[in-house]
Design a protein around this motif. Structure first.
Motif, PDB file in Angstrom:
ATOM      1  N   ALA A  60       0.794  -1.233   0.000  1.00 40.71           N
ATOM      2  CA  ALA A  60       0.000   0.000   0.000  1.00 40.71           C
ATOM      3  C   ALA A  60       0.824   1.280   0.000  1.00 40.71           C
ATOM      4  O   ALA A  60       0.350   2.323  -0.469  1.00 40.71           O
ATOM      5  CB  ALA A  60      -0.924   0.008   1.222  1.00 40.71           C
ATOM      6  N   ALA A  61       2.029   1.245   0.535  1.00 42.32           N
ATOM      7  CA  ALA A  61       2.806   2.479   0.725  1.00 42.32           C
ATOM      8  C   ALA A  61       3.231   3.084  -0.606  1.00 42.32           C
ATOM      9  O   ALA A  61       3.660   2.370  -1.516  1.00 42.32           O
ATOM     10  CB  ALA A  61       4.035   2.190   1.578  1.00 42.32           C
ATOM     11  N   PRO A  62       3.164   4.404  -0.731  1.00 39.76           N
ATOM     12  CA  PRO A  62       3.628   5.060  -1.957  1.00 39.76           C
ATOM     13  C   PRO A  62       5.152   4.979  -2.072  1.00 39.76           C
ATOM     14  O   PRO A  62       5.858   4.963  -1.061  1.00 39.76           O
ATOM     15  CB  PRO A  62       3.183   6.518  -1.771  1.00 39.76           C
ATOM     16  CG  PRO A  62       2.192   6.503  -0.653  1.00 39.76           C
ATOM     17  CD  PRO A  62       2.574   5.358   0.224  1.00 39.76           C
ATOM     18  N   PRO A  63       5.680   4.938  -3.283  1.00 41.45           N
ATOM     19  CA  PRO A  63       7.136   4.976  -3.458  1.00 41.45           C
ATOM     20  C   PRO A  63       7.731   6.212  -2.784  1.00 41.45           C
ATOM     21  O   PRO A  63       7.070   7.245  -2.653  1.00 41.45           O
ATOM     22  CB  PRO A  63       7.306   5.048  -4.977  1.00 41.45           C
ATOM     23  CG  PRO A  63       6.044   4.478  -5.532  1.00 41.45           C
ATOM     24  CD  PRO A  63       4.963   4.864  -4.564  1.00 41.45           C
ATOM     25  N   GLY A  64       8.987   6.083  -2.352  1.00 43.08           N
ATOM     26  CA  GLY A  64       9.664   7.209  -1.729  1.00 43.08           C
ATOM     27  C   GLY A  64       9.351   7.393  -0.264  1.00 43.08           C
ATOM     28  O   GLY A  64       9.709   8.418   0.317  1.00 43.08           O
ATOM     29  N   HIS A  65       8.692   6.409   0.356  1.00 44.79           N
ATOM     30  CA  HIS A  65       8.371   6.479   1.779  1.00 44.79           C
ATOM     31  C   HIS A  65       9.201   5.477   2.577  1.00 44.79           C
ATOM     32  O   HIS A  65       9.722   4.499   2.036  1.00 44.79           O
ATOM     33  CB  HIS A  65       6.886   6.211   2.020  1.00 44.79           C
ATOM     34  CG  HIS A  65       6.013   7.395   1.730  1.00 44.79           C
ATOM     35  ND1 HIS A  65       5.908   7.947   0.472  1.00 44.79           N
ATOM     36  CD2 HIS A  65       5.208   8.142   2.543  1.00 44.79           C
ATOM     37  CE1 HIS A  65       5.077   8.977   0.517  1.00 44.79           C
ATOM     38  NE2 HIS A  65       4.643   9.119   1.759  1.00 44.79           N
ATOM     39  N   VAL A  66       9.293   5.745   3.880  1.00 47.31           N
ATOM     40  CA  VAL A  66       9.946   4.851   4.835  1.00 47.31           C
ATOM     41  C   VAL A  66       8.861   4.195   5.674  1.00 47.31           C
ATOM     42  O   VAL A  66       8.036   4.898   6.277  1.00 47.31           O
ATOM     43  CB  VAL A  66      10.908   5.631   5.755  1.00 47.31           C
ATOM     44  CG1 VAL A  66      11.484   4.711   6.837  1.00 47.31           C
ATOM     45  CG2 VAL A  66      12.023   6.276   4.949  1.00 47.31           C
ATOM     46  N   LEU A  67       8.839   2.876   5.718  1.00 49.39           N
ATOM     47  CA  LEU A  67       7.887   2.198   6.591  1.00 49.39           C
ATOM     48  C   LEU A  67       8.330   2.368   8.039  1.00 49.39           C
ATOM     49  O   LEU A  67       9.493   2.130   8.374  1.00 49.39           O
ATOM     50  CB  LEU A  67       7.811   0.707   6.261  1.00 49.39           C
ATOM     51  CG  LEU A  67       7.277   0.319   4.883  1.00 49.39           C
ATOM     52  CD1 LEU A  67       7.197  -1.202   4.776  1.00 49.39           C
ATOM     53  CD2 LEU A  67       5.925   0.954   4.617  1.00 49.39           C
ATOM     54  N   VAL A  68       7.404   2.785   8.889  1.00 44.43           N
ATOM     55  CA  VAL A  68       7.674   2.929  10.319  1.00 44.43           C
ATOM     56  C   VAL A  68       6.635   2.084  11.041  1.00 44.43           C
ATOM     57  O   VAL A  68       5.447   2.408  11.028  1.00 44.43           O
ATOM     58  CB  VAL A  68       7.597   4.398  10.769  1.00 44.43           C
ATOM     59  CG1 VAL A  68       7.864   4.507  12.268  1.00 44.43           C
ATOM     60  CG2 VAL A  68       8.603   5.244   9.991  1.00 44.43           C
ATOM     61  N   ALA A  69       7.095   0.985  11.646  1.00 46.86           N
ATOM     62  CA  ALA A  69       6.179  -0.028  12.155  1.00 46.86           C
ATOM     63  C   ALA A  69       6.344  -0.272  13.645  1.00 46.86           C
ATOM     64  O   ALA A  69       7.463  -0.447  14.137  1.00 46.86           O
ATOM     65  CB  ALA A  69       6.392  -1.338  11.402  1.00 46.86           C
ATOM     66  N   ASP A  70       5.216  -0.296  14.338  1.00 51.71           N
ATOM     67  CA  ASP A  70       5.191  -0.722  15.733  1.00 51.71           C
ATOM     68  C   ASP A  70       4.714  -2.165  15.766  1.00 51.71           C
ATOM     69  O   ASP A  70       3.547  -2.447  15.501  1.00 51.71           O
ATOM     70  CB  ASP A  70       4.247   0.167  16.543  1.00 51.71           C
ATOM     71  CG  ASP A  70       4.083  -0.312  17.982  1.00 51.71           C
ATOM     72  OD1 ASP A  70       4.901  -1.149  18.423  1.00 51.71           O
ATOM     73  OD2 ASP A  70       3.143   0.149  18.652  1.00 51.71           O
TER      74      ASP A  70
END
Length: 202
Positions: A60-70
């Motif tokens: 789902a995340a757009p390109p150019g993003h950093v996944l930040v997961a808890d």
């Protein structure tokens, strides 16, 4: 697929420029030497021992993003080589996870930046779909989708999107000042003089 970093400033420079505590828990460390990331966050709320949320986030995340997961800091290998390949192919810039990962050597070979609480080889279930795009608490800091996340060998910071421009401008000024100081040191001046320190203390 590769995307340029949002900023070249270091985490330490940004922390000093922000004049507020934007640093994530120093226990969140790069998975491999030289890993660096900088880009807008795409947040993921998961649970310990389950990584379906991460699969959904990569899709789902757009390109150019950093996944930040808890992921609750659990001792499970929530993320490994397969997800790293998938994320890299989709143009994501890296992962910050409050939890553990595995396949460290393979991910280092891919050059995909990962910051985690540790390494664990235990596998995960795929039952909890997660919550995407909502504020998460990672490393003791609330991170929202769109916040600027920067990670390097020294640590991680998260800058709210509302303050990003001001912090980056302050960081530019700080780098300019430090460049001047370094040049003056080569001329024999001291840090006590240049920083206007009281050698006797307070």
């Amino acid at each position: 697929m590769t995307t340029a970093l949002r900023t070249e400033h270091t985490s330490a420079t940004l922390l000093e420029a922000a004049k507020s505590d934007i640093a994530l828990d120093p226990a969140l460390r790069p998975l491999w030497p030289g890993a660096r990331l900088a880009g807008p966050a795409y947040t993921v709320q998961g649970v310990p021992g389950d990584n379906l949320a991460l699969h959904n986030a990569v899709a789902a995340a757009p390109p150019g993003h950093v996944l930040v997961a808890d992921c609750g800091g659990g001792p499970f290998g929530h993320w490994g080589e397969v997800l790293a390949v998938a994320a890299k192919e989709r143009g994501l810039l890296g992962l910050v996870i409050d939890g553990a990962v595995r396949d460290s050597a393979e991910q280092a070979g891919l050059g995909f930046p990962v910051f985690s609480r540790g390494i664990a080889i235990h596998g995960t279930a795929k039952r909890y779909p997660g919550i995407l795009g909502r504020s998460v608490l990672v490393g003791g800091v609330v991170v929202r989708t769109g916040d600027l996340v920067v990670g390097d060998a020294d640590g991680l910071v998260a800058i709210s999107s509302a303050h990003e421009a001001a912090v980056l401008a302050a960081a530019d000024s700080r780098v300019e000042q430090e460049t001047f100081i370094v040049s003056e040191l080569s001329k024999g001046r001291t840090t006590v003089e240049l920083l206007r320190l009281n050698p006797l203390g307070d």
